[in-house]
Design a protein around this motif. Structure first.
Motif, PDB file in Angstrom:
ATOM      1  N   GLU A 147       0.467  -1.188  -0.386  1.00 21.40           N
ATOM      2  CA  GLU A 147       0.060   0.241   0.256  1.00 21.40           C
ATOM      3  C   GLU A 147       0.846   1.192   0.363  1.00 21.40           C
ATOM      4  OE1 GLU A 147      -3.421  -0.087  -0.463  1.00 21.40           O
ATOM      5  OE2 GLU A 147      -3.251  -1.686  -0.690  1.00 21.40           O
ATOM      6  N   SER A 148       2.172   1.473   0.425  1.00 20.50           N
ATOM      7  CA  SER A 148       3.053   2.126   0.705  1.00 20.50           C
ATOM      8  C   SER A 148       3.475   2.732  -0.472  1.00 20.50           C
ATOM      9  CB  SER A 148       4.001   2.316   1.466  1.00 20.50           C
ATOM     10  OG  SER A 148       4.970   3.114   1.357  1.00 20.50           O
ATOM     11  N   ILE A 149       3.546   1.569  -1.691  1.00 20.79           N
ATOM     12  CA  ILE A 149       4.736   2.126  -2.533  1.00 20.79           C
ATOM     13  C   ILE A 149       3.169   2.190  -3.574  1.00 20.79           C
ATOM     14  CG2 ILE A 149       5.345   0.098  -4.662  1.00 20.79           C
ATOM     15  CD1 ILE A 149       7.526   0.818  -2.365  1.00 20.79           C
ATOM     16  N   LYS A 150       1.696   1.460  -3.821  1.00 22.43           N
ATOM     17  CA  LYS A 150       1.219   2.253  -4.262  1.00 22.43           C
ATOM     18  C   LYS A 150       0.488   3.852  -4.387  1.00 22.43           C
ATOM     19  CE  LYS A 150      -2.622   0.663  -4.282  1.00 22.43           C
ATOM     20  NZ  LYS A 150      -4.214  -0.455  -3.771  1.00 22.43           N
ATOM     21  N   ALA A 151       1.288   3.998  -2.876  1.00 19.24           N
ATOM     22  CA  ALA A 151       0.817   5.622  -2.913  1.00 19.24           C
ATOM     23  C   ALA A 151       1.432   6.036  -3.456  1.00 19.24           C
ATOM     24  CB  ALA A 151       0.246   5.499  -1.028  1.00 19.24           C
ATOM     25  N   SER A 152       3.222   5.596  -3.183  1.00 12.49           N
ATOM     26  CA  SER A 152       4.305   6.974  -3.487  1.00 12.49           C
ATOM     27  C   SER A 152       3.985   7.034  -4.933  1.00 12.49           C
ATOM     28  CB  SER A 152       5.385   5.735  -2.954  1.00 12.49           C
ATOM     29  OG  SER A 152       6.038   6.237  -4.627  1.00 12.49           O
ATOM     30  N   LYS A 153       3.509   5.061  -5.698  1.00  5.85           N
ATOM     31  CA  LYS A 153       3.789   5.203  -7.654  1.00  5.85           C
ATOM     32  C   LYS A 153       2.324   6.390  -7.183  1.00  5.85           C
ATOM     33  CE  LYS A 153       2.676   2.180 -11.207  1.00  5.85           C
ATOM     34  NZ  LYS A 153       2.039   0.659 -11.814  1.00  5.85           N
ATOM     35  N   GLU A 154       1.335   6.632  -7.197  1.00  3.09           N
ATOM     36  CA  GLU A 154       0.393   7.503  -7.671  1.00  3.09           C
ATOM     37  C   GLU A 154       1.054   8.894  -7.278  1.00  3.09           C
ATOM     38  OE1 GLU A 154      -2.791   6.941  -4.977  1.00  3.09           O
ATOM     39  OE2 GLU A 154      -3.195   4.747  -5.923  1.00  3.09           O
ATOM     40  N   GLU A 155       1.530   9.213  -6.119  1.00  3.29           N
ATOM     41  CA  GLU A 155       2.226  10.989  -6.290  1.00  3.29           C
ATOM     42  C   GLU A 155       3.309  10.916  -7.350  1.00  3.29           C
ATOM     43  OE1 GLU A 155       3.480  14.048  -4.574  1.00  3.29           O
ATOM     44  OE2 GLU A 155       1.307  12.820  -4.359  1.00  3.29           O
ATOM     45  N   PHE A 156       3.947   9.778  -7.672  1.00  7.29           N
ATOM     46  CA  PHE A 156       5.345   9.991  -8.708  1.00  7.29           C
ATOM     47  C   PHE A 156       4.338  10.450  -9.984  1.00  7.29           C
ATOM     48  CE2 PHE A 156       8.721   8.516 -11.811  1.00  7.29           C
ATOM     49  CZ  PHE A 156       9.352   8.911 -11.173  1.00  7.29           C
ATOM     50  N   GLU A 157       3.261   9.630 -10.184  1.00 13.17           N
ATOM     51  CA  GLU A 157       2.753   9.787 -11.403  1.00 13.17           C
ATOM     52  C   GLU A 157       3.130  11.794 -11.943  1.00 13.17           C
ATOM     53  OE1 GLU A 157      -0.006   7.800 -11.826  1.00 13.17           O
ATOM     54  OE2 GLU A 157       0.949   5.672 -11.998  1.00 13.17           O
ATOM     55  N   MET A 181      12.595   4.546 -11.549  1.00  8.52           N
ATOM     56  CA  MET A 181      11.536   4.735 -11.212  1.00  8.52           C
ATOM     57  C   MET A 181      10.333   3.786 -11.387  1.00  8.52           C
ATOM     58  SD  MET A 181      11.008   5.509  -8.053  1.00  8.52           S
ATOM     59  CE  MET A 181      10.795   6.503  -6.082  1.00  8.52           C
ATOM     60  N   GLU A 182       9.484   3.695 -12.382  1.00  6.75           N
ATOM     61  CA  GLU A 182       8.943   3.181 -13.129  1.00  6.75           C
ATOM     62  C   GLU A 182       9.315   2.075 -13.100  1.00  6.75           C
ATOM     63  OE1 GLU A 182       6.208   6.237 -16.323  1.00  6.75           O
ATOM     64  OE2 GLU A 182       8.031   4.898 -16.995  1.00  6.75           O
ATOM     65  N   ASN A 183      10.720   1.799 -13.847  1.00  7.66           N
ATOM     66  CA  ASN A 183      11.584  -0.152 -14.225  1.00  7.66           C
ATOM     67  C   ASN A 183      11.331  -0.252 -12.141  1.00  7.66           C
ATOM     68  OD1 ASN A 183      11.710  -0.174 -16.699  1.00  7.66           O
ATOM     69  ND2 ASN A 183      13.814   0.892 -16.346  1.00  7.66           N
ATOM     70  N   ARG A 184      11.193   0.598 -11.107  1.00  8.94           N
ATOM     71  CA  ARG A 184      11.845   0.188  -9.773  1.00  8.94           C
ATOM     72  C   ARG A 184       9.963   0.051  -9.111  1.00  8.94           C
ATOM     73  NH1 ARG A 184      10.716   2.985  -5.052  1.00  8.94           N
ATOM     74  NH2 ARG A 184      11.666   2.112  -3.585  1.00  8.94           N
ATOM     75  N   TYR A 185       9.628   0.455  -9.614  1.00  9.58           N
ATOM     76  CA  TYR A 185       7.956   0.824  -9.528  1.00  9.58           C
ATOM     77  C   TYR A 185       7.527  -1.575  -9.941  1.00  9.58           C
ATOM     78  CZ  TYR A 185       6.618   4.597  -7.383  1.00  9.58           C
ATOM     79  OH  TYR A 185       6.912   5.590  -6.794  1.00  9.58           O
ATOM     80  N   SER A 186       7.868  -1.479 -11.501  1.00 15.71           N
ATOM     81  CA  SER A 186       7.489  -2.696 -11.798  1.00 15.71           C
ATOM     82  C   SER A 186       8.072  -3.884 -11.228  1.00 15.71           C
ATOM     83  CB  SER A 186       7.739  -2.714 -13.512  1.00 15.71           C
ATOM     84  OG  SER A 186       7.467  -3.584 -14.120  1.00 15.71           O
ATOM     85  N   GLN A 201      16.333 -12.777  -5.997  1.00 19.36           N
ATOM     86  CA  GLN A 201      16.432 -12.708  -6.653  1.00 19.36           C
ATOM     87  C   GLN A 201      15.890 -11.165  -7.631  1.00 19.36           C
ATOM     88  OE1 GLN A 201      15.900 -15.582 -10.407  1.00 19.36           O
ATOM     89  NE2 GLN A 201      18.164 -16.788  -9.553  1.00 19.36           N
ATOM     90  N   GLN A 202      14.774 -11.067  -7.534  1.00 16.64           N
ATOM     91  CA  GLN A 202      13.953  -9.799  -7.857  1.00 16.64           C
ATOM     92  C   GLN A 202      14.075  -8.892  -6.887  1.00 16.64           C
ATOM     93  OE1 GLN A 202      10.126 -11.633  -7.609  1.00 16.64           O
ATOM     94  NE2 GLN A 202       9.665 -12.028 -10.084  1.00 16.64           N
ATOM     95  N   ASN A 203      14.641  -9.649  -5.364  1.00 16.50           N
ATOM     96  CA  ASN A 203      14.809  -8.459  -4.451  1.00 16.50           C
ATOM     97  C   ASN A 203      16.062  -7.385  -4.849  1.00 16.50           C
ATOM     98  OD1 ASN A 203      14.181  -6.978  -1.822  1.00 16.50           O
ATOM     99  ND2 ASN A 203      15.901  -8.394  -0.947  1.00 16.50           N
ATOM    100  N   ASP A 204      17.320  -8.098  -5.248  1.00 16.55           N
ATOM    101  CA  ASP A 204      18.167  -7.496  -5.604  1.00 16.55           C
ATOM    102  C   ASP A 204      18.089  -6.674  -6.719  1.00 16.55           C
ATOM    103  OD1 ASP A 204      19.571  -8.994  -3.876  1.00 16.55           O
ATOM    104  OD2 ASP A 204      20.204 -10.795  -5.310  1.00 16.55           O
ATOM    105  N   VAL A 205      17.292  -6.897  -7.504  1.00 22.81           N
ATOM    106  CA  VAL A 205      16.961  -6.250  -9.202  1.00 22.81           C
ATOM    107  C   VAL A 205      16.080  -4.624  -8.229  1.00 22.81           C
ATOM    108  CG1 VAL A 205      15.816  -5.826 -10.989  1.00 22.81           C
ATOM    109  CG2 VAL A 205      16.656  -8.108 -10.367  1.00 22.81           C
ATOM    110  N   PHE A 206      15.440  -4.973  -7.401  1.00 29.05           N
ATOM    111  CA  PHE A 206      14.560  -4.014  -6.402  1.00 29.05           C
ATOM    112  C   PHE A 206      15.142  -2.548  -6.101  1.00 29.05           C
ATOM    113  CE2 PHE A 206      12.313  -1.939  -2.875  1.00 29.05           C
ATOM    114  CZ  PHE A 206      11.501  -1.288  -3.331  1.00 29.05           C
ATOM    115  N   ASN A 207      16.528  -3.366  -4.927  1.00 27.42           N
ATOM    116  CA  ASN A 207      17.347  -2.645  -4.574  1.00 27.42           C
ATOM    117  C   ASN A 207      17.893  -1.821  -5.786  1.00 27.42           C
ATOM    118  OD1 ASN A 207      16.092  -3.593  -2.025  1.00 27.42           O
ATOM    119  ND2 ASN A 207      17.450  -5.175  -1.899  1.00 27.42           N
TER     120      ASN A 207
END
Length: 224
Positions: free
Chosen positions: A104-114, A139-144, A193-199
């Motif tokens: 939910e925190s990341i979703k709110a962040s994404k909405e603001e970033f747009e 940042m869009e890649n990060r959200y994905s 692996q996905q956590n490493d990509v996100f970081n």
């Protein structure tokens, strides 16, 4: 009373003053300053995400300890295995609640970033606009990447729950247990692996963000 010439001078001065006030009021923050405001709001909106990290690590450690204890007991004490399995499921449910709060925190962040999209279009400096676009893509890649990580993490929790439910079956076979453990381990590898990509994308975004601030001559606190 004003003389005729004085009236004209006063009128012109008044008009100039009014125009200056109107123009000053319309100028407002620059696109770069608005982008800064959006970026920093994104940081604040992700505070709940950050707050979940340590509790999640502790819960993962607790569940790992329960799993190891169950494996050590094996077939020696079935009732104890059932009790520990139920405890592990409770830990998993807590993890699930926290990962949902994180999401939910990341979703709110994404909405603001747009909101940054319309501000990028207003930047007049071409190099600065390109830097802003690079940040946007990162940042869009990060959200994905987070979406994929979240889905895999939820899947790993469901597989763990299946495992602890199976461990409460007295007629459980070694083949069934090994197959389920493999599912859990394979999914966990994907999560890592996905956590490493996100970081990595998070680090890249923060680096590009600070470069943008510097290039735009924005005085900011780099410790944030």
């Amino acid at each position: 009373m004003f003389k005729k010439g004085e009236k004209e001078i006063f009128r012109i001065s008044l008009i100039i003053s009014l125009l200056f006030i109107l123009l000053s009021g319309c100028s407002g923050p620059s696109p770069e300053e608005n982008i800064y405001t959006i970026f920093e709001k994104v940081v604040t909106l992700e505070d709940p995400f950050k707050e979940q990290q340590q509790p999640l690590k502790e819960l993962e450690k607790k569940e790992s300890e329960l799993y190891n204890e169950i494996m050590d007991i094996g077939l020696k004490d079935f009732d104890k295995v059932v009790a520990l399995s139920n405890e592990a499921v409770t830990v998993l449910e807590d993890r699930e609640t926290r990962i949902e709060a994180e999401y939910e925190s990341i979703k709110a962040s994404k909405e603001e970033f747009e909101l940054v999209n319309k501000e990028i279009e207003k930047i007049k400096d071409e190099k600065l606009a390109e830097k802003a676009k690079e940040i946007k893509t990162t940042m869009e890649n990060r959200y994905s990447a987070y979406e994929s990580l979240f889905d895999s993490y939820k899947t790993s929790i469901s597989y763990d729950k299946e495992l602890y439910t199976m461990l409460q079956k007295e007629d459980l076979t070694i083949e069934e247990l090994e197959a389920q453990i493999k599912k859990v381990n394979d999914t966990y590898k994907i999560v890592m692996q996905q956590n490493d990509v996100f970081n990595e994308l998070t680090e890249e975004y923060n680096k590009l963000k600070m470069e943008f601030y510097e290039n735009a001559s924005l005085n900011v606190d780099e410790s944030k």
